[in-house]
Design a protein around this motif. Structure first.
Motif, PDB file in Angstrom:
ATOM      1  N   MET A   1     -39.615   8.155   6.025  1.00 22.39           N
ATOM      2  CA  MET A   1     -40.683   8.352   7.005  1.00 22.39           C
ATOM      3  C   MET A   1     -41.983   7.729   6.490  1.00 22.39           C
ATOM      4  O   MET A   1     -42.711   7.065   7.237  1.00 22.39           O
ATOM      5  N   GLU A   2     -42.255   7.914   5.222  1.00 25.58           N
ATOM      6  CA  GLU A   2     -43.484   7.391   4.642  1.00 25.58           C
ATOM      7  C   GLU A   2     -43.483   5.858   4.573  1.00 25.58           C
ATOM      8  O   GLU A   2     -44.540   5.221   4.689  1.00 25.58           O
ATOM      9  N   SER A   3     -42.291   5.266   4.436  1.00 32.17           N
ATOM     10  CA  SER A   3     -42.213   3.801   4.357  1.00 32.17           C
ATOM     11  C   SER A   3     -42.076   3.152   5.726  1.00 32.17           C
ATOM     12  O   SER A   3     -42.087   1.919   5.839  1.00 32.17           O
ATOM     13  N   GLY A   4     -41.923   3.962   6.779  1.00 29.82           N
ATOM     14  CA  GLY A   4     -41.866   3.425   8.133  1.00 29.82           C
ATOM     15  C   GLY A   4     -40.484   3.115   8.640  1.00 29.82           C
ATOM     16  O   GLY A   4     -40.323   2.648   9.777  1.00 29.82           O
ATOM     17  N   ILE A   5     -39.452   3.365   7.840  1.00 29.46           N
ATOM     18  CA  ILE A   5     -38.083   3.119   8.296  1.00 29.46           C
ATOM     19  C   ILE A   5     -37.660   4.195   9.293  1.00 29.46           C
ATOM     20  O   ILE A   5     -37.030   3.908  10.308  1.00 29.46           O
ATOM     21  N   TYR A   6     -38.013   5.448   9.008  1.00 31.99           N
ATOM     22  CA  TYR A   6     -37.801   6.536   9.947  1.00 31.99           C
ATOM     23  C   TYR A   6     -39.131   6.862  10.630  1.00 31.99           C
ATOM     24  O   TYR A   6     -40.198   6.710  10.029  1.00 31.99           O
ATOM     25  N   GLY A   7     -39.036   7.333  11.862  1.00 31.37           N
ATOM     26  CA  GLY A   7     -40.240   7.766  12.549  1.00 31.37           C
ATOM     27  C   GLY A   7     -40.780   9.057  11.954  1.00 31.37           C
ATOM     28  O   GLY A   7     -40.016   9.982  11.667  1.00 31.37           O
ATOM     29  N   ASN A   8     -42.085   9.139  11.757  1.00 30.65           N
ATOM     30  CA  ASN A   8     -42.703  10.346  11.204  1.00 30.65           C
ATOM     31  C   ASN A   8     -42.991  11.310  12.358  1.00 30.65           C
ATOM     32  O   ASN A   8     -44.128  11.543  12.747  1.00 30.65           O
ATOM     33  N   ASP A   9     -41.902  11.878  12.881  1.00 32.16           N
ATOM     34  CA  ASP A   9     -42.013  12.769  14.035  1.00 32.16           C
ATOM     35  C   ASP A   9     -41.561  14.178  13.665  1.00 32.16           C
ATOM     36  O   ASP A   9     -41.053  14.421  12.572  1.00 32.16           O
ATOM     37  N   GLN A  10     -41.754  15.104  14.594  1.00 28.79           N
ATOM     38  CA  GLN A  10     -41.455  16.507  14.309  1.00 28.79           C
ATOM     39  C   GLN A  10     -39.988  16.728  13.984  1.00 28.79           C
ATOM     40  O   GLN A  10     -39.638  17.506  13.082  1.00 28.79           O
TER      41      GLN A  10
END
Length: 433
Positions: A232-241
């Motif tokens: 999430m922090e690297s932008g590969i996964y969405g930083n969502d709930q």
């Protein structure tokens, strides 16, 4: 819905029985507890332990790291630690005070072949009997159904305790769970006096959040939770709930199943279910600046729904217990967002109709992956329900209402998956040879 005080008291008793602290995976800890109790009654150190266990105990102890053991796994380790260094008065925290210097004696005891393990042919899924022997003296302690439920104690041939229980009903020693329904749980979650549940859920929040944070920062198992957070922090996964909640819950399991000594608050006899039922909702409440009261009520909804679903499934099963908790979380997420009863029940139905095929192939580090999968499905199910989308009754295992679906899951788990359990155990034991 009018709820009388008798029903409310029964539900609070269920909550007290089901949400309890434990250090480590509850099946190896149950063995440690049984051994510690046998030695306590023997009143001297044993020269030998004979451990009789059901197949499901074998399955759930084989691969999980025992806390405070220095990384050791297995039935022999669990029993020896309880017998030589345990404190039965602490129940599921029985080996929380084992010291490093005691491990040498424990390892020697095991290496000398002083622990014999026998697969007991019993229909009881959660079964353990441990005989502690010293010379002519011996004590046998038996537990059934519940991790600390002592049903028989025999010392030198004399029966000290004999508490018959219904082997067909794992809840026979507990408050009757048949009073539970999703509708009752929903309305109680809306109206229950906060002071009657605050202390219990403060413990849940404190203990389970602490081990989740440990999993996010430490190196445990395959680090599912930390991997999700890093991506999430690297932008590969969405930083969502959804991803934040799944990461937080999985991280707790990463740490716990890999031997972290931090305690957790269990639900339905399982730390993984306790963490799954709580951590996604705790993370949601933190991220959205919700009040403690909102969080307490949603946790009440989630934990008791877990208990209700798991009661139908059975204490141990080839049906993954994390999925019971994930279905409850979907209801908890809908509840904390202010949804009505129908939406909450539809969210639970959607999860059960989606991921009920996930099997339990024993307690181990990869349970964290199943938690991440279950929590992700829970969010999808809740959002579908909020959009007034629910799986059709009569399609597959989905019933005409949430209670029928839960009953169908129970039939699937208790009748349909018995052979699955046997095959899983056969695969696991063959690998061990």
């Amino acid at each position: 819905m009018i709820i009388d005080e008798t029903i409310k008291t029964q539900v609070l008793n269920i909550l007290k029985e089901e949400i309890v602290p434990a250090e480590g995976c509850t099946e190896p800890i149950a063995l440690a507890y049984t051994a510690a109790k046998a030695v306590e009654i023997l009143q001297k150190k044993p020269e030998k332990l004979v451990v009789y266990v059901s197949g499901n105990i074998i399955k759930n102890v084989k691969s999980v790291v025992v806390p405070n053991s220095g990384g050791m796994v297995g039935i022999e380790v669990s029993a020896a630690m309880g017998a030589l260094a345990g404190d039965a008065s602490k129940e599921l925290l029985v080996i929380s005070n084992v010291q490093t210097e005691q491990l040498k004696e424990i390892k020697t005891f095991i290496d000398n072949g002083n622990v014999e393990v026998i697969h007991e042919n019993t229909p009881v899924k959660l079964y353990c009997r441990i005989e502690a022997i010293n010379g002519e003296d011996s004590v046998s302690v038996e537990i059934k159904h519940i991790h600390t439920n002592i049903t028989k104690v025999i010392r030198n041939g004399a029966t000290l305790i004999d508490r018959p229980c219904n082997d067909a009903d794992f809840n026979s020693s507990l408050t009757d769970r048949r009073i539970l329904s999703i509708e009752l749980i929903y309305h109680l979650a809306k109206t229950i006096e906060i002071e009657s549940i605050a202390e219990k859920f403060d413990q849940v929040i404190h203990f389970n959040s602490a081990i989740a944070q440990e999993g996010l920062t430490g190196n445990y198992g395959i680090n599912v939770g930390k991997m999700m957070k890093d991506n999430m922090e690297s932008g590969i996964y969405g930083n969502d709930q959804r991803n934040r909640s799944a990461s937080f819950a999985a991280a707790g399991s990463d740490a716990r199943m890999s031997g972290c000594s931090l305690p957790v608050m269990t639900t339905s006899g399982s730390g993984n279910q306790g963490m799954t039922a709580s951590l996604p909702i705790i993370k949601y409440a933190i991220d959205n600046d919700l009040t403690k009261e909102e969080l307490y009520r949603a946790l009440f909804m989630s934990h008791l729904a877990t208990v209700h679903i798991k009661t139908n499934v059975g204490r141990l099963s080839a049906y993954c217990g994390v999925i019971c908790a994930s279905a409850a979380v979907s209801g908890g997420i809908a509840f904390i967002q202010g949804s009505d009863y129908i939406t909450v029940s539809n969210a639970i139905t959607n999860t059960l109709g989606n991921v009920s095929g996930i099997i339990c192939d024993g307690a181990k580090g990869s349970c964290a992956s199943k938690i991440a999968t279950g929590v992700t499905a829970a969010f999808d199910s809740a959002m579908l329900a909020k959009a007034q989308r629910v799986m059709n009754g009569g399609d597959g295992i989905v019933g005409e209402c949430v209670e029928t679906t839960i009953e169908n899951i129970g039939k699937l788990a208790q009748s349909g998956m018995n052979k699955t359990d046997e095959v899983i155990l056969g695969i696991m034991t063959n690998k061990a040879q």
